[in-house]
Design a protein around this motif. Structure first.
Motif, mmCIF file in Angstrom:
data_model
loop_
_atom_site.group_PDB
_atom_site.id
_atom_site.type_symbol
_atom_site.label_atom_id
_atom_site.label_comp_id
_atom_site.label_asym_id
_atom_site.label_seq_id
_atom_site.Cartn_x
_atom_site.Cartn_y
_atom_site.Cartn_z
ATOM 1 N N LYS A 276 -0.074 27.541 -25.681
ATOM 2 C CA LYS A 276 -1.111 28.333 -25.024
ATOM 3 C C LYS A 276 -2.372 28.415 -25.879
ATOM 4 O O LYS A 276 -3.492 28.361 -25.376
ATOM 5 C CB LYS A 276 -0.585 29.734 -24.731
ATOM 6 N N ARG A 277 -2.183 28.545 -27.198
ATOM 7 C CA ARG A 277 -3.349 28.615 -28.079
ATOM 8 C C ARG A 277 -4.108 27.300 -28.086
ATOM 9 O O ARG A 277 -5.343 27.276 -28.052
ATOM 10 C CB ARG A 277 -2.893 28.978 -29.489
ATOM 11 N N ASP A 278 -3.386 26.171 -28.082
ATOM 12 C CA ASP A 278 -4.041 24.861 -28.061
ATOM 13 C C ASP A 278 -4.783 24.636 -26.751
ATOM 14 O O ASP A 278 -5.891 24.094 -26.725
ATOM 15 C CB ASP A 278 -3.004 23.752 -28.263
ATOM 16 N N GLU A 279 -4.136 25.082 -25.650
ATOM 17 C CA GLU A 279 -4.791 24.920 -24.348
ATOM 18 C C GLU A 279 -6.081 25.731 -24.285
ATOM 19 O O GLU A 279 -7.092 25.279 -23.742
ATOM 20 C CB GLU A 279 -3.836 25.362 -23.244
ATOM 21 N N ALA A 280 -6.064 26.929 -24.864
ATOM 22 C CA ALA A 280 -7.269 27.752 -24.875
ATOM 23 C C ALA A 280 -8.365 27.114 -25.719
ATOM 24 O O ALA A 280 -9.548 27.124 -25.350
ATOM 25 C CB ALA A 280 -6.934 29.142 -25.411
ATOM 26 N N ALA A 281 -7.968 26.529 -26.853
ATOM 27 C CA ALA A 281 -8.962 25.890 -27.728
ATOM 28 C C ALA A 281 -9.569 24.670 -27.070
ATOM 29 O O ALA A 281 -10.780 24.437 -27.140
ATOM 30 C CB ALA A 281 -8.298 25.504 -29.054
ATOM 31 N N ILE A 282 -8.723 23.869 -26.387
ATOM 32 C CA ILE A 282 -9.240 22.677 -25.697
ATOM 33 C C ILE A 282 -10.171 23.063 -24.576
ATOM 34 O O ILE A 282 -11.219 22.453 -24.350
ATOM 35 C CB ILE A 282 -8.065 21.841 -25.164
ATOM 36 N N SER A 283 -9.783 24.133 -23.853
ATOM 37 C CA SER A 283 -10.635 24.590 -22.750
ATOM 38 C C SER A 283 -11.995 25.040 -23.264
ATOM 39 O O SER A 283 -13.031 24.708 -22.704
ATOM 40 C CB SER A 283 -9.935 25.732 -22.010
ATOM 41 N N LYS A 284 -11.973 25.775 -24.369
ATOM 42 C CA LYS A 284 -13.230 26.256 -24.943
ATOM 43 C C LYS A 284 -14.066 25.095 -25.457
ATOM 44 O O LYS A 284 -15.289 25.058 -25.295
ATOM 45 C CB LYS A 284 -12.925 27.235 -26.071
ATOM 46 N N LYS A 285 -13.401 24.115 -26.077
ATOM 47 C CA LYS A 285 -14.125 22.968 -26.605
ATOM 48 C C LYS A 285 -14.733 22.148 -25.471
ATOM 49 O O LYS A 285 -15.842 21.636 -25.581
ATOM 50 C CB LYS A 285 -13.157 22.108 -27.421
ATOM 51 N N GLY A 286 -14.000 22.031 -24.352
ATOM 52 C CA GLY A 286 -14.518 21.284 -23.214
ATOM 53 C C GLY A 286 -15.770 21.918 -22.639
ATOM 54 O O GLY A 286 -16.734 21.245 -22.287
ATOM 55 N N GLU A 287 -15.753 23.256 -22.566
ATOM 56 C CA GLU A 287 -16.948 23.949 -22.072
ATOM 57 C C GLU A 287 -18.118 23.753 -23.013
ATOM 58 O O GLU A 287 -19.269 23.597 -22.597
ATOM 59 C CB GLU A 287 -16.646 25.439 -21.919
ATOM 60 N N GLY A 288 -17.855 23.736 -24.313
ATOM 61 C CA GLY A 288 -18.930 23.550 -25.282
ATOM 62 C C GLY A 288 -19.560 22.173 -25.174
ATOM 63 O O GLY A 288 -20.777 22.008 -25.318
ATOM 64 N N LYS A 289 -18.718 21.175 -24.882
ATOM 65 C CA LYS A 289 -19.269 19.820 -24.774
ATOM 66 C C LYS A 289 -20.187 19.687 -23.565
ATOM 67 O O LYS A 289 -21.175 18.958 -23.591
ATOM 68 C CB LYS A 289 -18.115 18.823 -24.697
ATOM 69 N N LYS A 290 -19.916 20.396 -22.464
ATOM 70 C CA LYS A 290 -20.810 20.361 -21.295
ATOM 71 C C LYS A 290 -22.153 21.051 -21.691
ATOM 72 O O LYS A 290 -23.227 20.560 -21.249
ATOM 73 C CB LYS A 290 -20.138 21.092 -20.140
ATOM 74 N N GLU A 356 -21.995 26.603 -29.259
ATOM 75 C CA GLU A 356 -20.976 25.725 -28.707
ATOM 76 C C GLU A 356 -19.975 25.261 -29.768
ATOM 77 O O GLU A 356 -18.990 24.606 -29.448
ATOM 78 C CB GLU A 356 -21.638 24.503 -28.072
ATOM 79 N N GLN A 357 -20.222 25.566 -31.025
ATOM 80 C CA GLN A 357 -19.330 25.120 -32.091
ATOM 81 C C GLN A 357 -18.065 25.968 -32.135
ATOM 82 O O GLN A 357 -18.118 27.188 -32.198
ATOM 83 C CB GLN A 357 -20.046 25.172 -33.446
ATOM 84 N N ASP A 358 -16.898 25.297 -32.088
ATOM 85 C CA ASP A 358 -15.611 25.993 -32.209
ATOM 86 C C ASP A 358 -15.311 26.261 -33.674
ATOM 87 O O ASP A 358 -15.662 25.465 -34.553
ATOM 88 C CB ASP A 358 -14.483 25.138 -31.618
ATOM 89 N N ASP A 359 -14.634 27.385 -33.934
ATOM 90 C CA ASP A 359 -14.269 27.717 -35.306
ATOM 91 C C ASP A 359 -13.385 26.634 -35.904
ATOM 92 O O ASP A 359 -12.397 26.207 -35.293
ATOM 93 C CB ASP A 359 -13.523 29.056 -35.357
#
Length: 390
Positions: A276-290, A356-359
Motif C-alpha cells: 500500500k505504501r509503494d502504491e501511494a508513492a507511485i501514485s504521487k510520483k505519477g501525479e508529479g510527472k504530469k 512535484e519532488q517526492d521525498d
C-alpha cells in the motif's frame, strides 16, 4: 456401666490409660537398659525405605502442583496477550479472521495441556500417595503392639522367676498355720496361696499370648506389603514422567505450528502495508510527472541555456545543481526512472516545479550521456540513498 462418650465406657477408657502407662514404663526401662527390646533390623530398613519413599513422593506431588500453577499462569498470560492483539487488530488488516481463530486454538491448546497433565501425571501420583497414611498408621500401631508384647514378655518372665521363690515363702508360714488349724482345714491354706500365685501366672501367660499374636499379625502383614510398595515406586515415576513428556511434546509441537501460523500472518500483514505504501508513492510520483510535462516547455523558455545554477561554465545542462556518484545499483521500474550502475556520475537537475519532488528522490542525467549527446532527453528520477555527493 456409665459411658464417657459415644461408644466409650469408663472401663474401656481405664484400659486405654493403663496401656499407655505400661508402654511409657516399658520404654523408660528399655532406654535405661533395664529391659531388652525386640529388634528387627530388616523391618527397620523397610520402615526407613517407606519414609524415604513417602518423602520423595510428597515432594514430587508438590512440584507437579507447582508446575500446574505455572502452566495456568502462562495460559492466562497468553490469553491476555492474544486479547491485546485482537483489540489492536483493525478489521481491514490482513488475516483478521485467521488471527481470531488462532487465538481460540491457542486457548484450547493450553486448556487441554493443563487438563491432560492433571488427569494423568498428577492423578497417578495422588493415587500412589493416598495409600501412605493408612500404612503409616499401621506401622505406628505395630510399634505400639511391639512395646505391649515386650512389656507382657517381661512381666511373664518376672513371674516365672519369682514363682519358685513365692512357693518356698508360702510353704513355711502355711505349714505353721496348718498345724494350728483343725484337721479338716489342713492343706487348704497352702493350696489357696498357691492358687493365687498360679492365677497371676496364668493371666500373665495369656496376656503374653494375646500381645504376641496381635504384634506378629501386624508384623507379618507389613513385612509382605512394604517391599511391594517400595518396588512400586519405579513404575509410578516412569508412568508419571512418561505421560508428562508425551503431553509436553504434543503441546510444544502444536504450539510451534500455531506460532508459525501467527508469524506468517504478521509477515503477510507487513507485505500488505509495504504494498500500500509503494502504491501511494507511485501514485504521487505519477501525479508529479504530469505537472512536470505541462510546465516543461514554459520552464525551458524561461531558463536560458547558458544559465548554470552553481556558477560553472555553460558546458553543464540547464538546471544543474551538483554531481553525485552511484554507490548501489538501481534497476528502473518505470519509464521515467534513471537506471544506475555502481560508479556512474549523475548530474542532479532541479525539478521544474519543486512541489512535484517526492521525498528521497532526485532528478538527474548521467554525465556520460550529457558529454556525448549534449541533451537532457535521458533524464530521470532515482533514489537519493543509492548515491553520494561528489
Amino acid at each position: 456401666m456409665a459411658e464417657i462418650g459415644k461408644g466409650v465406657t469408663a472401663g474401656k477408657l481405664a484400659s486405654n490409660v493403663q496401656k499407655r502407662l505400661s508402654r511409657a514404663q516399658e520404654k523408660v526401662l528399655q532406654k535405661l537398659g533395664k529391659a531388652d527390646e525386640t529388634r528387627d533390623a530388616a523391618f527397620e530398613e523397610m520402615v526407613a525405605n517407606f519414609n524415604k519413599q513417602m518423602t520423595e513422593g510428597t515432594k514430587l506431588q508438590k512440584d507437579l502442583k507447582a508446575y500446574m500453577v505455572a502452566v495456568k499462569t502462562m495460559h492466562e498470560a497468553s490469553r491476555r496477550l492474544q486479547d491485546c492483539l485482537a483489540d489492536m487488530y483493525e478489521p481491514d488488516w490482513y488475516g483478521k479472521e485467521e488471527t481470531d481463530a488462532l487465538a481460540e486454538d491457542l486457548d484450547t491448546l493450553w486448556l487441554e495441556y493443563h487438563q491432560n497433565i492433571t488427569d494423568q501425571s498428577l492423578l497417578c501420583v495422588d493415587t500412589y500417595l493416598a495409600q501412605f497414611p493408612e500404612i503409616k498408621a499401621r506401622i505406628a500401631k505395630r510399634d505400639r503392639k511391639m512395646v505391649d508384647f515386650d512389656s507382657a514378655r517381661h512381666h511373664f518372665t518376672s513371674l516365672q522367676k519369682s514363682k519358685k521363690k513365692d512357693e518356698a515363702k508360702i510353704a513355711k508360714p502355711a505349714a505353721l498355720l496348718e498345724m494350728a488349724a483343725p484337721s479338716w482345714a489342713q492343706g487348704l491354706i497352702s493350696a489357696h496361696q498357691v492358687a493365687q500365685t498360679n492365677l497371676s501366672y496364668n493371666q500373665a501367660e495369656e496376656e503374653l499370648g494375646r500381645a504376641q499374636k496381635i504384634f506378629e499379625e501386624l508384623n507379618v502383614e507389613l513385612q509382605d506389603e512394604l517391599p511391594t510398595l517400595w518396588d512400586s515406586r519405579v513404575g509410578v515415576y516412569v508412568n508419571a514422567f512418561q505421560k508428562l513428556a508425551n503431553h509436553q511434546e504434543k503441546f510444544h509441537r502444536e504450539m510451534g505450528n500455531l506460532t508459525q501460523n501467527l508469524h506468517d500472518i504478521m509477515t503477510k500483514l507487513e507485505e500488505q502495508r509495504e504494498l500500500k505504501r509503494d502504491e501511494a508513492a507511485i501514485s504521487k510520483k505519477g501525479e508529479g510527472k504530469k505537472s512536470e510535462g505541462a510546465n516543461h516547455s514554459e520552464s525551458a523558455a524561461i531558463a536560458p541555456k547558458s544559465t548554470v545554477a552553481n556558477g560553472s561554465d555553460g558546458e553543464l545542462p540547464p538546471g544543474f545543481l551538483y554531481k553525485v556518484k552511484a554507490v548501489h545499483e538501481y534497476t528502473a521500474t518505470d519509464g521515467d526512472e534513471l537506471e544506475l550502475n555502481v560508479g556512474d556520475i549523475v548530474l542532479v537537475l532541479a525539478f521544474d516545479n519543486p512541489d512535484e519532488q517526492d521525498d528521497g528522490w532526485l532528478l538527474g542525467l548521467k554525465e556520460s550521456h550529457w558529454l556525448q549527446k549534449k541533451n537532457i532527453s535521458a533524464k530521470g528520477v532515482f533514489p537519493e540513498n543509492f548515491t553520494q555527493k561528489v
